[in-house]
Design an enzyme around this catalytic site. Structure first.
Site, PDB file in Angstrom:
ATOM      1  N   HIS A  84      -9.718   4.279   9.907  1.00 34.31           N
ATOM      2  CA  HIS A  84      -9.013   3.156  10.506  1.00 34.31           C
ATOM      3  C   HIS A  84      -8.114   3.676  11.628  1.00 34.31           C
ATOM      4  CE1 HIS A  84      -6.004   4.317   7.278  1.00 34.31           C
ATOM      5  NE2 HIS A  84      -5.265   4.346   8.364  1.00 34.31           N
TER       6      HIS A  84
HETATM    7  P1  TYD Z   1      -5.050   2.943   3.397  1.00 30.13           P
HETATM    8  O1  TYD Z   1      -4.022   2.990   4.468  1.00 30.13           O
HETATM    9  O2  TYD Z   1      -6.336   2.227   3.693  1.00 30.13           O
HETATM   10  O3  TYD Z   1      -5.360   4.431   2.916  1.00 30.13           O
HETATM   11  P2  TYD Z   1      -6.568   5.413   3.300  1.00 30.13           P
HETATM   12  O4  TYD Z   1      -6.867   5.206   4.731  1.00 30.13           O
HETATM   13  O5  TYD Z   1      -6.055   6.771   3.024  1.00 30.13           O
HETATM   14  O6  TYD Z   1      -7.693   5.059   2.396  1.00 30.13           O
HETATM   15  O7  TYD Z   1      -4.387   2.315   2.095  1.00 30.13           O
HETATM   16  C1  TYD Z   1      -5.067   2.262   0.862  1.00 30.13           C
HETATM   17  C2  TYD Z   1      -4.591   1.039   0.123  1.00 30.13           C
HETATM   18  O8  TYD Z   1      -3.194   1.116  -0.117  1.00 30.13           O
HETATM   19  C3  TYD Z   1      -4.840  -0.253   0.875  1.00 30.13           C
HETATM   20  O9  TYD Z   1      -5.251  -1.245  -0.060  1.00 30.13           O
HETATM   21  C4  TYD Z   1      -3.498  -0.624   1.428  1.00 30.13           C
HETATM   22  C5  TYD Z   1      -2.531  -0.026   0.433  1.00 30.13           C
HETATM   23  N1  TYD Z   1      -1.267   0.421   1.035  1.00 30.13           N
HETATM   24  C6  TYD Z   1      -0.090  -0.241   0.718  1.00 30.13           C
HETATM   25  O10 TYD Z   1      -0.081  -1.228  -0.041  1.00 30.13           O
HETATM   26  N2  TYD Z   1       1.082   0.205   1.267  1.00 30.13           N
HETATM   27  C7  TYD Z   1       1.117   1.265   2.112  1.00 30.13           C
HETATM   28  O11 TYD Z   1       2.219   1.640   2.593  1.00 30.13           O
HETATM   29  C8  TYD Z   1      -0.103   1.928   2.453  1.00 30.13           C
HETATM   30  C9  TYD Z   1      -0.120   3.103   3.395  1.00 30.13           C
HETATM   31  C10 TYD Z   1      -1.270   1.474   1.878  1.00 30.13           C
END
Ligand code: TYD
Length: 170
Positions: A84
């Site tokens: 992302h």
């Molecule tokens: P994401 O940013 O997509 O992590 P990665 O790219 O490492 O897989 O986040 C994973 C999940 O966590 C997504 O459902 C959103 C949630 N999230 C929160 O609720 N709060 C936060 O501060 C972050 C960074 C993620």
């Protein structure tokens, strides 16, 4: 010339909002930056036989205020996360334990950064697509972010990201 480049690297968290494309010397490797991210040195105090303590301070060491800190743990080796970009969020990424490869992509080029040193940080202040690979199992990825969690700030589709980037400069 290298002297001045090294000097700019040694300035902790350059407060300039202008992110330059420049050459910096990191861990004896010459790293030619072609994308708008920055490697920074996190202040660290090493105690003989007692490890090291690293720290940074919002408002002093950062070019942005920190509103949120999050960290990722328990990831097996060779697993990937990310896929992302963020529209407006600014982040400092660091890895206090282990080794994580961060692939940054501006829509045209990709660059690989290895975070494997607790006193090194990666600052991302513009929309860059990122993919992270856990080289060492259970490496810890910590992120200091400029804003609260907002799912609307995410771009999770690569083609949409490329369109977003192209519109940034028109
Ligand atoms: P994401 O940013 O997509 O992590 P990665 O790219 O490492 O897989 O986040 C994973 C999940 O966590 C997504 O459902 C959103 C949630 N999230 C929160 O609720 N709060 C936060 O501060 C972050 C960074 C993620």
């Amino acid at each position: 010339m290298l002297g001045s480049e090294k000097k700019s690297y040694n300035i902790l968290f350059d407060k300039s909002t202008l992110i330059e494309r420049r050459t910096v010397k990191i861990n004896k490797d010459l790293c030619v930056k072609t994308m708008n991210y920055r490697m920074v040195e996190i202040r660290s105090i090493h105690s003989q036989g007692l490890g090291s303590l690293s720290f940074f301070e919002s408002g002093r060491d950062m070019s942005f205020e920190i509103k949120r800190i999050y960290y990722i743990t328990g990831v097996p080796a060779n697993f990937k996360r990310g896929y992302h970009a963020h529209k407006t969020l600014k982040q400092l990424l660091f890895c206090p334990y282990g080794s994580i490869e961060i692939i940054l992509d501006d829509g045209e080029r990709k660059e690989s950064i290895i975070l494997n040193d607790s006193s090194k940080g990666l600052i991302i202040e513009e929309p860059l697509w990122r993919e992270m690979t856990w080289i060492v199992k259970e490496s810890v990825l910590c992120v200091a972010a400029s804003d609260y969690y907002d799912q609307n700030d995410y771009i999770r589709d690569y083609n949409s990201f490329r369109v977003y980037r192209s519109q940034m400069y028109t």
